[in-house]
Design a protein around this motif. Structure first.
Motif, PDB file in Angstrom:
ATOM      1  N   HIS A 153      38.037  37.913  43.287  1.00 34.87           N
ATOM      2  CA  HIS A 153      39.112  38.867  42.461  1.00 34.87           C
ATOM      3  C   HIS A 153      39.155  38.485  41.084  1.00 34.87           C
ATOM      4  CE1 HIS A 153      43.258  36.519  42.350  1.00 34.87           C
ATOM      5  NE2 HIS A 153      42.228  35.673  42.193  1.00 34.87           N
ATOM      6  N   GLN A 206      51.702  30.713  38.568  1.00 36.71           N
ATOM      7  CA  GLN A 206      50.635  30.835  39.600  1.00 36.71           C
ATOM      8  C   GLN A 206      50.852  29.469  40.567  1.00 36.71           C
ATOM      9  OE1 GLN A 206      46.112  31.494  40.419  1.00 36.71           O
ATOM     10  NE2 GLN A 206      47.019  33.543  40.244  1.00 36.71           N
ATOM     11  N   HIS A 262      38.305  32.797  45.985  1.00 38.03           N
ATOM     12  CA  HIS A 262      39.105  31.760  46.650  1.00 38.03           C
ATOM     13  C   HIS A 262      38.741  31.629  48.370  1.00 38.03           C
ATOM     14  CE1 HIS A 262      41.507  31.290  42.932  1.00 38.03           C
ATOM     15  NE2 HIS A 262      41.599  32.618  42.926  1.00 38.03           N
ATOM     16  N   HIS A 317      36.110  36.006  40.397  1.00 39.33           N
ATOM     17  CA  HIS A 317      35.918  34.454  40.938  1.00 39.33           C
ATOM     18  C   HIS A 317      36.477  34.506  42.321  1.00 39.33           C
ATOM     19  CE1 HIS A 317      39.993  34.705  39.155  1.00 39.33           C
ATOM     20  NE2 HIS A 317      40.427  34.038  40.098  1.00 39.33           N
ATOM     21  N   GLU A 338      41.816  38.824  37.671  1.00 39.05           N
ATOM     22  CA  GLU A 338      43.227  38.863  37.044  1.00 39.05           C
ATOM     23  C   GLU A 338      43.114  39.193  35.612  1.00 39.05           C
ATOM     24  OE1 GLU A 338      45.229  35.465  39.847  1.00 39.05           O
ATOM     25  OE2 GLU A 338      43.074  35.298  39.528  1.00 39.05           O
TER      26      GLU A 338
END
Ligand code: MN
Length: 291
Positions: A109, A128, A67, A65, A111
């Motif tokens: 990125h 987060q 950012h 996804h 996660e």
């Protein structure tokens, strides 16, 4: 020094899943009075309270996804998080470590639970936090600060009361290792039972705490259990935390950017045009490539 009042104590909301690996309570921006404007420069805080994940051969997490326009700060309290990005960076955030990722102009990125942790299963607990970037830095190059636990600033409290671990900004004379684009203080107070720690930040900074573990009393009056969030008023600079049990408390304080916020999913910019541009750039592959 005037005491900073408690504006509100916010209990954890019902958890939801981000991908299939992050079971989180959202505090910012969906918690009562915790919207982006009030919490400026903090725009998002997801808290994964302690949760047992059974063994899994396929690591749980969030797939690729984007950012743009802010920084993501991941703090691992229990368990391990692995990440990969479109610039070729990857790493593991272990217990006590912090990853400070400046997405800025844009990054892709993913996660996940780290592979070995995933295979054995175990308790998982993380935070987060998204820190907004001033307009002039929103399109600067992305970067990472991988901060291992031993790199954090350590302020030892007197008489064996515990310590304050500084991630960014300052506690007393102890400086945290993270560099920031606007004044931000972020730290873990690790307090033994009966300990008391005092904190002071400029009154106008958005200031809050999250009880990660244990139970505390704030300003010698308000009892705050684990997994609860405290938003402070802007009527004073200092507050105190008394540990009623051995406790870990995340303390955050940041200078408001006081710039317009245009937010849509993984993009946080200043105008709607910049959001449209972000979607356009994403579609055109300008955030790079990641499998
Ligand atoms: Mn992300």
């Amino acid at each position: 020094m005037a005491e900073r009042s408690i504006e509100i104590v916010v209990p954890p909301r019902e958890p939801h899943y981000v991908g299939d690996g992050f079971r989180v309570h959202n505090f910012i921006p969906s918690g009562y009075r915790l919207d982006m404007e009030r919490m400026d420069p903090f725009i998002m805080l997801d808290y994964g309270s302690p949760h047992y994940f059974p063994p899994s051969d396929k690591p749980r997490g969030v797939s690729v996804h984007p950012h743009r326009g802010f920084e993501t700060v991941t703090i691992a309290y229990k368990g391990r998080v692995a990440h990969h990005d479109s610039a070729g960076n990857s790493g593991v955030i272990r217990e006590g470590d912090v990853q400070w990722m400046t997405a800025a102009s844009g990054i892709l990125h993913k996660e996940y639970h780290e592979e070995e942790f995933s295979r054995s299963g175990g308790d998982f607990q993380m935070v987060q936090l998204w820190v907004n970037l001033p307009a002039e830095f929103k399109m600067s190059p992305p970067k990472y600060q991988a901060l291992s636990h031993h790199q954090l600033g350590k302020h030892i409290l007197s008489e064996g009361q515990g310590m304050v671990e500084v991630i960014a900004g300052k506690y007393e004379e102890t400086q945290g290792p993270a560099t920031t684009f606007s004044p931000v203080h972020l730290m873990n107070a690790r307090l033994n039972q009966g300990a008391e720690a005092d904190f002071s930040f400029p009154a106008w900074f958005a200031t809050a705490l999250l009880v990660i573990e244990g139970k505390v009393q704030v300003n010698e009056k308000e009892e705050v259990p684990a997994n609860h969030f405290v938003l402070f008023g802007t009527d004073g600079d200092s507050f105190s935390i008394q540990a009623l049990e051995p406790s870990v408390v995340l303390v955050l304080s940041g200078q408001p950017l006081e710039e317009p916020i245009a937010a849509h999913g993984p993009f946080v910019m200043n105008t709607r045009e910049e959001i449209a541009q972000a979607f356009d750039d994403f579609r055109k592959g300008k955030f790079g490539y990641l499998e």
